[in-house]
Design a protein around this motif. Structure first.
Motif, PDB file in Angstrom:
ATOM      1  N   GLY A 246       0.739  -1.195  -0.172  1.00  0.00           N
ATOM      2  CA  GLY A 246       0.006  -0.089  -0.028  1.00  0.00           C
ATOM      3  C   GLY A 246       0.731   1.189  -0.237  1.00  0.00           C
ATOM      4  N   LEU A 247       1.819   1.178   0.733  1.00  0.00           N
ATOM      5  CA  LEU A 247       2.771   2.423   0.679  1.00  0.00           C
ATOM      6  C   LEU A 247       3.549   2.642  -0.647  1.00  0.00           C
ATOM      7  N   GLY A 248       3.693   1.407  -1.191  1.00  0.00           N
ATOM      8  CA  GLY A 248       4.367   1.448  -2.560  1.00  0.00           C
ATOM      9  C   GLY A 248       3.503   1.969  -3.597  1.00  0.00           C
ATOM     10  N   GLY A 249       2.342   2.074  -3.373  1.00  0.00           N
ATOM     11  CA  GLY A 249       1.358   2.683  -4.477  1.00  0.00           C
ATOM     12  C   GLY A 249       0.249   1.534  -4.730  1.00  0.00           C
ATOM     13  N   ASN A 250       0.202   0.541  -4.517  1.00  0.00           N
ATOM     14  CA  ASN A 250      -0.728  -0.431  -4.699  1.00  0.00           C
ATOM     15  C   ASN A 250      -1.846  -0.270  -3.849  1.00  0.00           C
TER      16      ASN A 250
ATOM     17  N   ASP B 282       0.267 -10.758  -4.972  1.00  0.00           N
ATOM     18  CA  ASP B 282       1.000  -9.473  -4.480  1.00  0.00           C
ATOM     19  C   ASP B 282       1.834  -9.712  -3.278  1.00  0.00           C
ATOM     20  N   VAL B 283       0.928 -10.107  -2.302  1.00  0.00           N
ATOM     21  CA  VAL B 283       1.495 -10.099  -0.839  1.00  0.00           C
ATOM     22  C   VAL B 283       2.362 -11.517  -0.864  1.00  0.00           C
ATOM     23  N   LYS B 284       2.050 -12.474  -1.303  1.00  0.00           N
ATOM     24  CA  LYS B 284       2.871 -13.668  -1.494  1.00  0.00           C
ATOM     25  C   LYS B 284       4.272 -13.388  -2.068  1.00  0.00           C
ATOM     26  N   GLY B 285       4.339 -12.509  -3.149  1.00  0.00           N
ATOM     27  CA  GLY B 285       5.475 -12.029  -4.018  1.00  0.00           C
ATOM     28  C   GLY B 285       6.506 -11.104  -3.227  1.00  0.00           C
ATOM     29  N   VAL B 286       5.853 -10.460  -2.090  1.00  0.00           N
ATOM     30  CA  VAL B 286       6.719  -9.696  -1.118  1.00  0.00           C
ATOM     31  C   VAL B 286       7.329 -10.627  -0.202  1.00  0.00           C
ATOM     32  N   LEU B 287       6.597 -11.429   0.587  1.00  0.00           N
ATOM     33  CA  LEU B 287       7.031 -12.411   1.416  1.00  0.00           C
ATOM     34  C   LEU B 287       8.161 -13.219   0.845  1.00  0.00           C
ATOM     35  N   SER B 288       7.807 -13.787  -0.284  1.00  0.00           N
ATOM     36  CA  SER B 288       8.872 -14.720  -0.911  1.00  0.00           C
ATOM     37  C   SER B 288      10.116 -13.979  -1.271  1.00  0.00           C
ATOM     38  N   SER B 289      10.063 -12.879  -1.550  1.00  0.00           N
ATOM     39  CA  SER B 289      11.493 -12.020  -1.838  1.00  0.00           C
ATOM     40  C   SER B 289      12.372 -12.006  -0.626  1.00  0.00           C
ATOM     41  N   VAL B 290      11.783 -12.091   0.539  1.00  0.00           N
ATOM     42  CA  VAL B 290      12.605 -12.327   1.841  1.00  0.00           C
ATOM     43  C   VAL B 290      12.558 -13.456   2.455  1.00  0.00           C
TER      44      VAL B 290
END
Length: 113
Positions: free
Chosen positions: A11-15, A22-30
């Motif tokens: 949300g802070l990033g503009g989405n 999207d959330v899975k992508g953020v979590l998997s990136s870390v």
């Protein structure tokens, strides 16, 4: 919490309406695996809601929660004169009792005997 944190980051990033993917992508990136059941529940509860309004509502709710309490028990005030001597006399027997309890606990042998 990790799902909510990732949602808020998006949300802070503009989405304005992050999806589960999207959330899975953020979590998997870390290197974090998303729990699909919890994530789906979060997405359903936040769907169509404005994040800024939700944060404002939550802040108002938190403001109404008492925090800090009564401060707990305060230390005894310093006593002067004879009263101070009596208090010290009362404390000494308690220390002697503690020493007796400690000697009972070792049962007559030491650690390095």
């Amino acid at each position: 919490m990790k799902h909510l944190a990732a949602y808020l980051l998006l949300g802070l990033g503009g989405n304005t309406s992050p999806s589960a993917e999207d959330v899975k992508g953020v979590l998997s990136s870390v290197g974090i695996d998303a729990d699909s059941d919890r994530l789906d529940k979060l997405i359903k509860e936040l769907e169509g809601k404005d994040l800024q309004e939700l944060i404002a509502e939550g802040s108002q709710k938190l403001a109404s929660v008492p925090s800090g309490g009564g401060g707990g028990g305060a230390g005894a005030p310093a006593a002067g004169g004879a009263a101070g001597g009596e208090a010290a006399a009362e404390e000494k027997p308690a220390e002697k009792e503690e020493e007796k309890e400690e000697s009972d606990e070792d049962m007559g042998f030491g650690l390095f005997d």
